[in-house]
Write an enzyme that holds these catalytic residues in place. Structure first.
Site, short mmCIF file in Angstrom:
data_model
loop_
_atom_site.label_atom_id
_atom_site.label_comp_id
_atom_site.label_asym_id
_atom_site.label_seq_id
_atom_site.Cartn_x
_atom_site.Cartn_y
_atom_site.Cartn_z
N CYS A 53 34.84 4.58 45.95
CA CYS A 53 34.09 3.43 46.05
C CYS A 53 35.27 2.51 46.67
O CYS A 53 35.35 1.21 46.81
CB CYS A 53 33.79 2.46 44.96
SG CYS A 53 32.28 2.92 44.16
N ASP A 73 49.45 6.69 40.42
CA ASP A 73 49.78 5.59 41.17
C ASP A 73 51.05 5.39 41.29
O ASP A 73 51.67 4.93 40.38
CB ASP A 73 48.97 4.35 40.69
CG ASP A 73 49.21 3.05 41.50
OD1 ASP A 73 50.16 2.73 42.22
OD2 ASP A 73 48.09 2.17 41.34
N ILE A 95 41.16 -3.16 40.64
CA ILE A 95 39.72 -2.41 40.22
C ILE A 95 39.92 -1.25 39.56
O ILE A 95 39.18 -0.90 38.44
CB ILE A 95 39.15 -1.89 41.77
CG1 ILE A 95 38.88 -3.28 42.35
CG2 ILE A 95 37.87 -1.15 41.31
CD1 ILE A 95 38.06 -3.06 43.73
N GLU A 110 31.64 3.83 59.61
CA GLU A 110 30.47 2.96 59.10
C GLU A 110 29.95 1.93 60.04
O GLU A 110 30.74 1.41 61.15
CB GLU A 110 31.13 1.81 57.77
CG GLU A 110 31.43 2.90 56.60
CD GLU A 110 31.84 2.19 55.34
OE1 GLU A 110 31.77 0.80 55.43
OE2 GLU A 110 32.48 2.68 54.54
N HIS A 137 28.16 1.18 51.35
CA HIS A 137 29.29 0.46 51.15
C HIS A 137 28.58 -0.79 50.32
O HIS A 137 28.73 -2.11 50.57
CB HIS A 137 29.82 -0.16 52.58
CG HIS A 137 30.93 -0.73 52.21
ND1 HIS A 137 32.06 -0.47 53.10
CD2 HIS A 137 31.62 -1.49 51.45
CE1 HIS A 137 33.23 -1.10 53.01
NE2 HIS A 137 33.06 -1.79 51.59
N ARG A 180 37.61 3.64 50.24
CA ARG A 180 37.62 3.35 51.59
C ARG A 180 37.25 4.74 51.90
O ARG A 180 37.72 5.73 51.59
CB ARG A 180 39.09 2.94 52.23
CG ARG A 180 39.17 1.36 52.11
CD ARG A 180 38.11 0.81 53.12
NE ARG A 180 38.08 -0.66 53.18
CZ ARG A 180 37.34 -1.76 52.29
NH1 ARG A 180 36.64 -0.96 51.37
NH2 ARG A 180 37.48 -2.81 52.54
N GLY A 209 29.72 -1.49 47.25
CA GLY A 209 30.61 -1.83 45.92
C GLY A 209 30.53 -3.27 45.47
O GLY A 209 30.56 -3.50 44.28
N ALA A 210 30.68 -4.07 46.69
CA ALA A 210 30.73 -5.59 46.13
C ALA A 210 29.45 -6.49 46.28
O ALA A 210 29.47 -7.58 46.14
CB ALA A 210 31.82 -6.20 47.49
N1 LIG Z 1 33.38 -0.50 48.13
C1 LIG Z 1 33.68 -1.71 48.08
O1 LIG Z 1 32.77 -2.65 48.45
C2 LIG Z 1 34.92 -2.23 47.95
C3 LIG Z 1 36.11 -1.74 47.95
N2 LIG Z 1 37.31 -2.15 47.68
C4 LIG Z 1 38.38 -1.45 47.88
O2 LIG Z 1 39.06 -0.84 46.88
C5 LIG Z 1 40.31 -0.82 46.91
C6 LIG Z 1 41.05 -0.80 45.85
O3 LIG Z 1 41.21 -2.57 45.55
P1 LIG Z 1 41.92 -3.23 44.57
O4 LIG Z 1 41.99 -2.41 43.07
O5 LIG Z 1 41.58 -4.47 44.37
O6 LIG Z 1 43.52 -3.10 45.14
P2 LIG Z 1 44.86 -2.92 44.56
O7 LIG Z 1 45.73 -3.41 45.61
O8 LIG Z 1 44.64 -4.10 43.07
O9 LIG Z 1 45.15 -1.84 44.13
C7 LIG Z 1 45.42 -0.69 44.65
C8 LIG Z 1 46.09 0.51 43.87
O10 LIG Z 1 46.41 1.37 44.70
C9 LIG Z 1 47.66 1.91 44.70
N3 LIG Z 1 48.26 2.75 45.63
C10 LIG Z 1 49.00 2.13 46.80
N4 LIG Z 1 49.22 3.52 47.49
C11 LIG Z 1 48.81 4.48 46.64
C12 LIG Z 1 49.08 5.85 46.67
N5 LIG Z 1 49.91 6.69 48.12
N6 LIG Z 1 48.75 6.76 45.85
C13 LIG Z 1 48.20 5.98 44.80
N7 LIG Z 1 47.95 4.96 44.35
C14 LIG Z 1 48.49 4.11 45.63
C15 LIG Z 1 48.58 0.68 44.47
O11 LIG Z 1 49.91 0.55 43.64
C16 LIG Z 1 47.63 -0.34 43.66
O12 LIG Z 1 47.63 -0.38 42.44
C17 LIG Z 1 40.65 -1.35 48.26
O13 LIG Z 1 40.76 -0.35 49.32
C18 LIG Z 1 39.63 -2.22 48.53
O14 LIG Z 1 39.33 -2.48 50.05
C19 LIG Z 1 37.35 -3.48 47.04
C20 LIG Z 1 36.14 -4.19 46.84
C21 LIG Z 1 34.67 -3.67 47.23
O1 LIG Z 2 36.04 -6.26 49.34
C1 LIG Z 2 36.11 -5.04 49.90
O2 LIG Z 2 37.22 -4.28 50.08
C2 LIG Z 2 34.80 -4.46 50.51
O3 LIG Z 2 34.96 -3.42 50.61
C3 LIG Z 2 33.72 -5.12 50.35
O4 LIG Z 2 32.93 -5.18 51.49
P1 LIG Z 2 31.65 -6.02 51.85
O5 LIG Z 2 32.37 -7.39 51.89
O6 LIG Z 2 30.72 -5.89 51.02
O7 LIG Z 2 31.53 -5.95 53.27
#
Ligand SMILES: NC(=O)C1=CN([C@@H]2O[C@H](COP(=O)(O)OP(=O)(O)OC[C@H]3O[C@@H](n4cnc5c(N)ncnc54)[C@H](O)[C@@H]3O)[C@@H](O)[C@H]2O)C=CC1
Ligand SMILES: O=C(O)C(=O)COP(=O)(O)O
Length: 525
Positions: free
Chosen positions: A229, A170, A151, A260, A278, A231, A280-281
Site C-alpha cells: 500500500c 528499517d 504507517i 498508474e 490506489h 508505492r 490507501g488514503a
Molecule cells: N496507498 C496510499 O494511498 C498511500 C500510500 N502512502 C505511502 O506510504 C509510504 C509510507 O508512508 P509513511 O509511513 O507516512 O512514511 P514515513 O516517512 O513515516 O515512513 C517511511 C519509513 O520508511 C523507512 N525507510 C526509508 N528507506 C528505507 C529502506 N531503504 N528500507 C527500509 N525502510 C526504509 C523510513 O526510515 C521510514 O521509517 C509512503 O511511500 C507514502 O507515500 C501514504 C499514504 C497513502
Molecule cells: O498520501 C499518499 O502518499 C498517497 O499515496 C495517497 O494518494 P491519493 O491522495 O489518494 O492520490
C-alpha cells in the site's frame, strides 16, 4: 489576493478554508499536462493529490507559483529539486491519512488470508464453492514490515492486536523506537526468511526501488503473502507474477502500481492476486483531514508566510512569522549589502545572531541572508532556493548564536570569507521593526539600507563632504540621507548616502576621481 488551483479531487473543505482565509480558489481537475501548463501561470499555489504530476515543465510555466501543497504523504509526483530551484515551497500533510492507509493494509491482509474477493465473486456467481476456499489464521503468524515509519508503526500496533508477531526492516528505525512500537528490528534477509506476511511502508527511493526483486522474492518463505500500500516500484511486478504462478508466493495484494492508472497488468487475473486502485488514503475521514491540513498550511504560507511541513524549507509557524519578519528583512539587506560589496569566490558565509535575535528560529534568518546575498547574482533567488544554490556553489554556511547582549539589544552580523580574508557587516532593529546597518567592515555607521545608495571609501580629510555633495548636485542627483563613519580621525572613512535615482557609471567615475577617494560603488536595495 493570492490565488490557488486545486487540480486533483479534494474534499470541499479545502476550497472552503481557502476562501475563509482570503485566498481565491479554482477547482479544475482532470487536466492534461499541456492544459495545466496553459493555466498554471495565473496561480500562486497548487493543491494536488497523486494524479497531478508537477514536472519541471509545469514549474517552468508556473511563473507566479510560490507553493505546491500535497494533500497526502507521498511527493514522488513532484519534482522537488526543480521546485527548489524555482523557489517554490513543497508541502505535504504527513499524518492526515496514515491511519486510513494502515487500515487498508490490514484489510488487504485479511482479504488475502481468506481469499475474500474470489470467494465473493464465486458466491455471487451462484457457485457456493465452500470447499474451494481454505484460509489461514493471522493469529501467531509473523508479519514483516518493510518500513516502520508513521504507517508501518500503526500497522504494527493493529497487527499486535491481532496477536501477530511483528518484525521490521528499517535501517533508520532506532532500537529504542523498535521497543516502543513493540517490533523486533531485523535485517532484510531475516525478514524475508521469517515472515508469513510482508507489508511495505517505505517511500520509493533509489534504495527501496525493487526491494522485492526476483532475487529477494526467492529468499522469502514459501507460502508468503505480500501487501503493498506504499508505492508501485517497490516490487518487481514481473517477478511477483512468476512467484505467484509458481506458488512460491501464496497471495499478493497491491494498491499501488509502477504505472498508474494501472488499466492493464500481467498480474490481473492471476489467482490469489488482489488489487485496488490506489485507495490507501480514500476514506472520508482521511480526505477531510488532508484537505483541511493542506488548505490551512498553504493559506498560512500565502497570507502570513508561515511554513509547516515543507520538504524544501525550514518550518516557520504562523505565530513566529510576524516576529521574524523584520529580522528577515534585516538579514536580507545585510546579505545583499555584503553581496554587492564583495567580488571573487566566496568560501564561507557566517551568520551570527546576538541578544534577542539569537532566541529566534535561525533557519529563516540564515535563509534570508543567503537569499539577499545570492540575489545579487540572480534575481530568481528566494528563501527556498538560496540554501540549495549556496550548496551548489560550494559555499560553506555557518550559523552562530550568542544570547548575551553586546552593544545592542539585538544584532545580526554577516561575515563573508573570500580569498582576500573575512569581512563583516552588522545590523540591528530600531523599535523592534526598523532594520539599521550599524557596522560596515569594522567601521561604526548608522544607516537605513533602502532604495538607491552610494558607498564611498575615502581618506578622512576636511572638505570631502562638500566636494561629494557638489559633484552629485551638479549631476542633478538629489541626496536623501547621508551617513558617515570612520576607523579613526584622519584614517579611512566611509560614506553611505541614499539618492533618489540610480547613480550612472559616469557619475561613479566622477566621484572616484575626487581627491582621497579609494572606492565607489552604487548599491540597490
Ligand atoms: N496507498 C496510499 O494511498 C498511500 C500510500 N502512502 C505511502 O506510504 C509510504 C509510507 O508512508 P509513511 O509511513 O507516512 O512514511 P514515513 O516517512 O513515516 O515512513 C517511511 C519509513 O520508511 C523507512 N525507510 C526509508 N528507506 C528505507 C529502506 N531503504 N528500507 C527500509 N525502510 C526504509 C523510513 O526510515 C521510514 O521509517 C509512503 O511511500 C507514502 O507515500 C501514504 C499514504 C497513502
Ligand atoms: O498520501 C499518499 O502518499 C498517497 O499515496 C495517497 O494518494 P491519493 O491522495 O489518494 O492520490
Amino acid at each position: 489576493m493570492p490565488k490557488v488551483l486545486i487540480s486533483d479531487k479534494m474534499d470541499p473543505k479545502a476550497a472552503q478554508i481557502f476562501r475563509e482565509r482570503g485566498v481565491e480558489v479554482d477547482e479544475i481537475t482532470g487536466k492534461t499536462p499541456e492544459e495545466l501548463m496553459a493555466i498554471i501561470g495565473d496561480y500562486d499555489g497548487l493543491a494536488i493529490r497523486s494524479s497531478t504530476k508537477v514536472t519541471k515543465a509545469i514549474l517552468d510555466a508556473a511563473k507566479n507559483l510560490k507553493v505546491v501543497g500535497r494533500a497526502g504523504i507521498g511527493v514522488d509526483n513532484v519534482d522537488i529539486p526543480a521546485a527548489s530551484a524555482a523557489g517554490v515551497v513543497v508541502m505535504n500533510t504527513p499524518f492526515g491519512n496514515s491511519i486510513t492507509t494502515a487500515e487498508h493494509a490490514i484489510a488487504l491482509m485479511f482479504a488475502l488470508a481468506r481469499q475474500l474477493p474470489e470467494a465473493d465473486a464465486s458466491t455471487q456467481a451462484g457457485k457456493w464453492e465452500k470447499n474451494r476456499f481454505m484460509g489461514v489464521e493471522l493469529t501467531a503468524k509473523t508479519l514483516g514490515l518493510i518500513g516502520a515509519g508513521n504507517i508501518g508503526s500503526i500497522v504494527a500496533d493493529r497487527a499486535q492486536g491481532l496477536k501477530m508477531k511483528v518484525i521490521a526492516f528499517d535501517p533508520f528505525l532506532s532500537p529504542e523506537r523498535a521497543i516502543e512500537i513493540g517490533v523486533e528490528k531485523v535485517e532484510l534477509d531475516q525478514l524475508l526468511a521469517r515472515a508469513d506476511f510482508i507489508t511495505l511502508h517505505t517511500p520509493l527511493t533509489d534504495q527501496t526501488r525493487n526491494i522485492l526483486s526476483a532475487e529477494n522474492l526467492a529468499k522469502t518463505k514459501k507460502g508468503v503473502r505480500i501487501i503493498n500500500c506504499a508505492r508501485g516500484g517497490l516490487i518487481d511486478e514481473a517477478a511477483l507474477k512468476a512467484a505467484l504462478d509458481s506458488g512460491h508466493v501464496a497471495g499478493a495484494a497491491l494498491d499501488v502500481f509502477v504505472q498508474e492508472p494501472a488499466k492493464e497488468s500481467p498480474l490481473f487475473g492471476t489467482p490469489n492476486f488482489i488489487s485496488t486502485p490506489h485507495l490507501g488514503a480514500s476514506t472520508s475521514e482521511a480526505q477531510v483531514n488532508v484537505a483541511i491540513q493542506v488548505a490551512e498550511q498553504m493559506a498560512d504560507f500565502l497570507v502570513s508566510g508561515g511554513v509547516t511541513n515543507a520538504l524544501n524549507m525550514p518550518s516557520l509557524s504562523a505565530e513566529e512569522a510576524p516576529r521574524l519578519k523584520p529580522y528577515m528583512a534585516l538579514a536580507e539587506k545585510l546579505g545583499s549589502l555584503v553581496g554587492q560589496l564583495t567580488t571573487g569566490a566566496i568560501a564561507r558565509v557566517s551568520v551570527h545572531s546576538e541578544g534577542a535575535a539569537a532566541e529566534l528560529n535561525q533557519k529563516p534568518i540564515v535563509g534570508a541572508v543567503l537569499a539577499g546575498f545570492l540575489r545579487v547574482q540572480s534575481d530568481t533567488v528566494n528563501m527556498v532556493n538560496a540554501p540549495f544554490l549556496a550548496k551548489e556553489r560550494g559555499i560553506e554556511v555557518r550559523e552562530v548564536r550568542n544570547d548575551r547582549e553586546g552593544d545592542y539589544q539585538t544584532l545580526i552580523r554577516v561575515s563573508l570569507k573570500t580569498e582576500a580574508g573575512e569581512r563583516s557587516v552588522a545590523g540591528t532593529l530600531f523599535g523592534n521593526a526598523q532594520p539599521r546597518l550599524v557596522e560596515l567592515f569594522g567601521i561604526k555607521v548608522e544607516a537605513d539600507l533602502a532604495g538607491h545608495m552610494l558607498y564611498v571609501v575615502n581618506e578622512d580629510a576636511p572638505g570631502f563632504i562638500g566636494r561629494i555633495g557638489t559633484t552629485l548636485g551638479e549631476a542633478g542627483v538629489n541626496i536623501g540621507t547621508f551617513h558617515l563613519g570612520r576607523r579613526d580621525a584622519g584614517g579611512e572613512a566611509v560614506v553611505l548616502l541614499s539618492v533618489d535615482e540610480a547613480v550612472t557609471p559616469e557619475l561613479v567615475a566622477k566621484v572616484r576621481a575626487l581627491p582621497g577617494v579609494k572606492t565607489v560603488m552604487p548599491l540597490k536595495f
